[in-house]
Structure formats: structure tokens, C-alpha cells
Motif scaffolding. Structure first.
Motif, PDB file in Angstrom:
ATOM      1  N   GLN A 258     -16.451  44.480 -80.453  1.00 50.11           N
ATOM      2  CA  GLN A 258     -15.205  44.922 -80.122  1.00 50.11           C
ATOM      3  C   GLN A 258     -14.303  45.630 -81.299  1.00 50.11           C
ATOM      4  OE1 GLN A 258     -11.726  42.303 -78.795  1.00 50.11           O
ATOM      5  NE2 GLN A 258     -13.177  42.434 -76.838  1.00 50.11           N
ATOM      6  N   VAL A 259     -13.488  46.567 -80.677  1.00 51.65           N
ATOM      7  CA  VAL A 259     -12.353  47.048 -81.583  1.00 51.65           C
ATOM      8  C   VAL A 259     -11.214  46.881 -80.905  1.00 51.65           C
ATOM      9  CG1 VAL A 259     -11.663  49.218 -82.527  1.00 51.65           C
ATOM     10  CG2 VAL A 259     -14.309  48.764 -82.380  1.00 51.65           C
TER      11      VAL A 259
ATOM     12  N   GLY B 102     -21.837  47.361 -82.682  1.00 52.34           N
ATOM     13  CA  GLY B 102     -21.550  47.258 -81.173  1.00 52.34           C
ATOM     14  C   GLY B 102     -20.385  46.587 -80.715  1.00 52.34           C
TER      15      GLY B 102
ATOM     16  N   ARG C 181     -18.145  51.534 -85.172  1.00 51.60           N
ATOM     17  CA  ARG C 181     -18.993  51.620 -83.891  1.00 51.60           C
ATOM     18  C   ARG C 181     -20.409  52.152 -84.340  1.00 51.60           C
ATOM     19  NH1 ARG C 181     -14.625  53.624 -79.906  1.00 51.60           N
ATOM     20  NH2 ARG C 181     -14.040  51.446 -78.953  1.00 51.60           N
ATOM     21  N   ARG C 182     -20.347  53.040 -85.261  1.00 54.24           N
ATOM     22  CA  ARG C 182     -21.740  53.542 -85.623  1.00 54.24           C
ATOM     23  C   ARG C 182     -22.549  52.352 -86.153  1.00 54.24           C
ATOM     24  NH1 ARG C 182     -23.030  58.270 -90.201  1.00 54.24           N
ATOM     25  NH2 ARG C 182     -25.038  58.370 -89.851  1.00 54.24           N
TER      26      ARG C 182
ATOM     27  N   PRO D 181     -12.590  58.835 -80.917  1.00 56.36           N
ATOM     28  CA  PRO D 181     -12.693  57.327 -81.278  1.00 56.36           C
ATOM     29  C   PRO D 181     -11.289  56.589 -80.886  1.00 56.36           C
ATOM     30  CG  PRO D 181     -13.357  58.959 -83.107  1.00 56.36           C
ATOM     31  CD  PRO D 181     -12.665  59.475 -82.087  1.00 56.36           C
TER      32      PRO D 181
ATOM     33  N   ASP E 130     -11.228  49.571 -78.035  1.00 52.93           N
ATOM     34  CA  ASP E 130     -11.440  48.903 -76.786  1.00 52.93           C
ATOM     35  C   ASP E 130     -10.376  48.341 -76.035  1.00 52.93           C
ATOM     36  OD1 ASP E 130     -14.656  49.235 -76.835  1.00 52.93           O
ATOM     37  OD2 ASP E 130     -14.177  47.684 -78.383  1.00 52.93           O
TER      38      ASP E 130
ATOM     39  N   GLN F 286     -14.639  54.830 -85.753  1.00 56.29           N
ATOM     40  CA  GLN F 286     -16.075  55.623 -85.538  1.00 56.29           C
ATOM     41  C   GLN F 286     -16.992  55.004 -86.605  1.00 56.29           C
ATOM     42  OE1 GLN F 286     -15.680  59.860 -86.706  1.00 56.29           O
ATOM     43  NE2 GLN F 286     -17.231  60.304 -85.440  1.00 56.29           N
TER      44      GLN F 286
END
Length: 289
Positions: free
Chosen positions: A212-213, A210, A206-207, A240, A243, A203
């Protein structure tokens, strides 16, 4: 009247015990902060075009003569380094804090390792500890599961200190937020067992990014872990999630798909990377843990 008195006494006992556990965990976190080496943005290798943030956990034996062997990712950082990545670990120790652990983190030359407490300020830590303790959740509608109203149970567990999951997840969230505000990482790699601190890392990343996770689901699936990996239709677009998943076998891949209703295209079957610790119980017996 007797049942009511028993219920009141039980509640007082539970609240008192929770407060004492809160004080214990608060002291542990203050000690972790006191012993945590500070992180500086100038430590980042500017020559590396690609930067990899890895969220994990470690044991004291993970460090040896300036080298680091992650319990879950092994020496993945060395392979990534050969591909031109700069790697930064955000990892907390699975045992009690000590000066020896602090020294090992500081003396590690192979890869940059920082504990989440080293990425947050004292004010941020105190705010997190108190915020979790006084937290009270409110719901517009009762939270039910199979006909059972779980609203009050969830409200109680939001600031319950039987375990330290609530506070540690908030600390990881703040730590990842702080480091990603200062350094632009191309990817986040996080261990994945369905624990709340893992979702906090996702989380936070991502905040502020942007990019890749990816998550490495390293463990053998057992009943309790299956419950943590379960995801309902309502959670699917709010919880959350990484990807992509990398898991340690075909059976685990199928369970991730079936239990969490996840897209099979997002789950890659690979192999186990984790280091298996050995505990010497006697002169004759070595036990795999």
C-alpha cells in the motif's frame, strides 16, 4: 532578418544559461553525495514485523539532540513505533548541504533517517545527472491543451535547469528503488503536493513492492498547487497516484476530488501535522513562515 537574429541570440543565451545552471546543480548534487551518510541494510530492526518507508523533506532544525521532528509528519514515527512499526525516512534537506547536517543525520538515534544521495552510488548519481541534461522526449502526436501545441515546451523543460525538479526526482526514484530491493516495506507514506519527486517515489515503490501507498496532502490549496493536483482523464490510469490520500481538512478533500477527479472513498480527512517554522527577524518581531 533582424527578428531571426534576435531569436537566435535569445536561444543561444537561454541554452548557455541552462548549461551554467546545470553545472551549478551538478556541483550541489556531488556535494550532497559527498556529505551523505551511507545506509546499511543491517540498520533495519529485524524484530519488527511491519516496516514503514516514509518519503519526506527536512530542515536543519528538524534535528535536536538525537531526536527528529519531521516538518510535515511531526513525530508520527514515534506513534507508529508504539504500534510495532519500524520506520525508515528517505528525506533530503531543503537547504544547502553542510557537515552540520551530515552530523545531525548520523547522530539521530530516535529514528533512522537517510538522504536519497546516501542510497545511490556515485556511478548512479553521475548517470542521472548526465541523463537528465541530454534527455530528449519524442511524441507520436503533438501534445495540445486548449488548442495550444505544447510539444516543444515540454521537450525543453525535460532537461531545463531553471529548477532542480528533474534531477531530484530521478535521484529519489533510484534511492527508493535501491532500498526497496533490499528491504520489504509494508507501506509507503509520502508527502503530497503534486511534485514530480513524490510521483517518482510512488512509481519506484510500486515497481519493487505491491504494498500500500499512502500520501499526506499537508498544504493549504492555492492556485499553483491546484494546477499540480489537476489530473486529466488520460492521466488517470497512467499517472503514479497513492492508494489513499490523507488531507488536512474537508475543503482540501473536496478540491482533491473535484480538481483531480479522484475517488472520494480514497481520500480521508484528518488534521494538520506539520511543524510551523518561526523566523526571528528582529528582537521585537517573530514571523510565522
Amino acid at each position: 532578418g533582424r527578428n531571426r537574429a534576435t531569436s537566435t541570440l535569445s536561444k543561444i543565451t537561454e541554452v548557455t544559461g541552462n548549461f551554467l545552471r546545470f553545472l551549478r546543480f551538478a556541483i550541489i548534487h556531488l556535494r550532497r553525495k559527498a556529505l551523505a551518510p551511507s545506509w546499511r541494510s543491517e540498520n533495519v530492526e529485524e524484530g519488527c514485523a511491519k516496516k514503514f518507508l516514509i518519503a519526506s523533506l527536512f530542515y536543519p532544525f528538524s534535528f535536536n539532540n538525537g531526536k527528529y521532528m519531521d516538518p510535515y509528519f511531526k513525530d508520527l514515527h514515534n506513534h507508529l513505533k508504539k504500534q510495532g512499526f519500524y520506520c525508515q525516512y528517505v528525506s533530503d534537506c531543503l537547504t544547502a548541504p553542510s557537515k552540520d547536517i551530515q552530523r545531525n543525520v548520523q547522530d539521530c538515534k530516535e529514528v533512522d533517517v537517510i538522504t536519497p544521495h546516501g542510497l545511490i552510488s556515485w556511478i548512479e548519481l553521475l548517470a542521472i545527472v548526465m541523463r537528465v541534461f541530454v534527455r530528449k522526449l519524442y511524441f507520436r502526436h503533438p501534445v495540445t491543451f486548449m488548442g495550444c501545441d505544447l510539444t516543444r515546451l515540454i521537450q525543453w523543460n525535460a532537461h531545463r535547469y531553471q529548477f532542480d525538479f528533474n534531477t531530484s526526482s530521478e535521484i529519489y526514484y533510484q534511492a527508493v528503488s535501491n532500498i526497496t530491493e533490499k528491504v520489504k516495506f509494508d507501506k509507503l507514506l509520502v508527502i503530497y503536493e503534486g511534485n514530480v519527486f513524490e510521483r517518482a517515489c510512488i512509481q519506484a515503490f510500486r515497481r519493487h513492492s505491491g504494498n500500500q501507498v499512502n500520501a499526506y496532502s499537508h498544504a493549504v490549496i492555492f492556485p499553483l498547487l491546484s494546477i499540480k493536483l489537476y489530473m486529466s482523464d488520460r492521466e488517470k490510469y497512467l499517472r503514479p497516484e497513492p492508494d489513499y490520500f490523507v488531507c488536512s481538512g474537508e475543503r482540501e478533500r473536496n478540491l482533491l476530488v473535484n480538481i483531480g477527479k479522484r475517488n472520494p472513498a480514497r481520500i480521508i480527512t484528518a488534521c494538520a501535522l506539520r511543524v510551523i517554522p518561526r523566523e526571528q527577524k528582529s528582537d521585537q518581531t517573530t514571523i510565522l513562515v
